[in-house]
Write an enzyme that holds these catalytic residues in place. Structure first.
Site, mmCIF file in Angstrom:
data_model
loop_
_atom_site.group_PDB
_atom_site.id
_atom_site.type_symbol
_atom_site.label_atom_id
_atom_site.label_comp_id
_atom_site.label_asym_id
_atom_site.label_seq_id
_atom_site.Cartn_x
_atom_site.Cartn_y
_atom_site.Cartn_z
ATOM 1 N N LYS A 1 11.515 -30.646 15.322
ATOM 2 C CA LYS A 1 11.103 -29.574 16.239
ATOM 3 C C LYS A 1 10.980 -28.255 15.486
ATOM 4 O O LYS A 1 10.013 -27.509 15.659
ATOM 5 C CB LYS A 1 12.131 -29.427 17.377
ATOM 6 N N GLN B 1 20.235 -29.662 22.672
ATOM 7 C CA GLN B 1 19.954 -31.055 22.334
ATOM 8 C C GLN B 1 20.986 -31.999 22.958
ATOM 9 O O GLN B 1 22.185 -31.759 22.844
ATOM 10 C CB GLN B 1 19.948 -31.193 20.791
ATOM 11 N N ASP C 1 12.884 -27.233 28.436
ATOM 12 C CA ASP C 1 12.935 -28.659 28.770
ATOM 13 C C ASP C 1 12.544 -28.921 30.221
ATOM 14 O O ASP C 1 12.288 -30.074 30.586
ATOM 15 C CB ASP C 1 14.360 -29.191 28.553
#
Lengths: 285, 285
Positions: free
Chosen positions: A52, A96, A119
């Site tokens: 990422k 995460q 997200d």
């Protein structure tokens, strides 16, 4: 003849658009910024986070990776989230998964400013997606990336029968909502579903997101169906494979995503796309 | 033999529990309070609001009805919502639908403090329901009342096939979420669904919430299925009837709700139940 959906090619297209959008925003004085917080040393998570970060930097974005020890307390993590919530150089915050046991994951999800929730997991953003709320808000990147692929391949959704297998907050539930909003008739199947294979076979569009290697094979697929495999499983030889047995499925499906090279590349491309949108929508501009 | 679900009897049971809970809270110095805001003179809305007020008072609650003129501006309505958000004697706020055109309904829904959102329509509360979020939050009263009826009649949900027809924020979508959370396999059907009657016939539990008089009849029902009719329609003689043709359906269904006397009484009972819960969960206690 079955066509294989080229996730890499669609992801490249999305990334090209993202790079352009970054250039435009930078010209306006805003560099889109993403902060990824990782707690502990889970090897798969380390790889995801590294990828990422690399992609964000490559696209011209500001990218921060905050590595925290596995012993981090909930209070410490909340304080760090508050820091990025207030940081005007950061437009997207991602914590995460998985998190260590001492941390209450739903609480963390809710601590992120909904406007920086890259997200799309904050209950407010989930609720907006479900209710097809007007205006801008982030949507979970894996299902959103799948919608981009379906559009790219001109898959008709309105009035079609869609079956989503797996009811996670990350994939299954937002996927079902996006397909419903696109006027498909959606069945959300899961571990407690009886006659799962018969249900799968009713689908014009079948999305499989269970983490169960080769749960679905050619015999479970309606001829000509579009099959989207969200699985990222390892077979007995340690090779990356999906929830769908590609070899038998590709003879039956009309369109199918491979693993790797299908959904995977789209998720990270969509994450970057969302980060840039959050920057565009932010008050910072 | 078909059994008819007695919504009035279940509602009475819920109301008895609510009255008891009110007594307990009052003894602790908290009288649960509901504010219903109504804009304009829509006759059906006037009746609903009057019934809600009457029921709340009968159960020993504090109840305010705020009647506003049809010319009320959005800013005026927002100011009144802010007033009740701050009012510690009010635990539940409900803005009666429909609203006049000058008012942005989604904005109003979001202006209510999620902790006082007695309808459960705020995106944050919808998102919590969808993600099966831990802890307390309000859930839309009609589908929640249906869940109470299903439980009262010992309808098994886990592993069963449920079909919900209608995808509104008020009924269809939260209904689908509640059934999914209860481990049913849910298909959410709607106006764009093809072969709707065939889809309906797959259901062990069929919930119809479309507002289309007698959309579903006996031939569309799986023998022995549980049929929940959310319709509040008028037939050609002006008589209240449902989305299901009761006469033909009752020969096929295992369990069925009548209209009137099924879902209707449960909705208002559940609204009162939710108000008391919001009072219980509030910081005011």
């Amino acid at each position: 003849m079955t066509k294989i959906i080229d996730g890499k090619a669609v992801a490249k297209k999305v990334n090209d658009q993202t790079a352009e959008a970054v250039t435009e925003l930078v010209a306006q004085g805003v560099q889109p910024g993403i902060a990824v917080i990782i707690v502990g040393e889970d090897p798969a998570s380390q790889i995801y986070v590294r990828n990422k970060n690399r992609k964000a930097l490559k696209l011209g974005m500001h990218s921060v990776v905050r590595q925290l020890p596995v012993t981090t307390t909930q209070e410490e993590l909340l304080a760090i989230i508050a820091e990025y919530n207030a940081d005007r150089s950061i437009h997207g915050i991602l914590v995460q998964s998985p998190l260590p046991k001492q941390i209450n994951e739903p609480l963390i999800t809710r601590a992120i400013d909904p406007k920086k929730d890259v997200d799309g997991f904050h209950p407010e953003n989930v609720g907006k997606l479900i209710t097809n709320y007007p205006g801008h808000y982030p949507v979970a990147n894996t299902p959103r990336g799948i919608m981009t692929m379906l559009k790219e391949y001109n898959v008709e959704l309105a009035g079609k029968t869609a079956v989503v297998i797996g009811r996670s907050t990350i994939v299954g539930k937002p996927m079902a909502a996006l397909l419903t909003n696109a006027n498909a008739t959606v069945t959300l199947a899961h571990s407690r579903t009886r006659h799962l294979k018969a249900v799968a076979k009713t689908a014009d569009i079948l999305v499989v997101a269970t983490g169960i290697t080769h749960l679905i094979n050619g015999a479970d697929i309606k001829p000509g169906a579009t099959v989207i495999d969200v699985g990222m499983d390892r077979d007995e030889n340690g090779k990356l494979t999906g929830d769908v047995d590609f070899d038998s499925a590709q003879d039956v499906a009309g369109l199918i995503t491979p693993v790797p090279g299908g959904v995977g590349p789209m998720t990270i491309a969509t994450l970057m796309q969302t980060t840039v949108e959050l920057a565009k929508w932010s008050d910072a501009k």
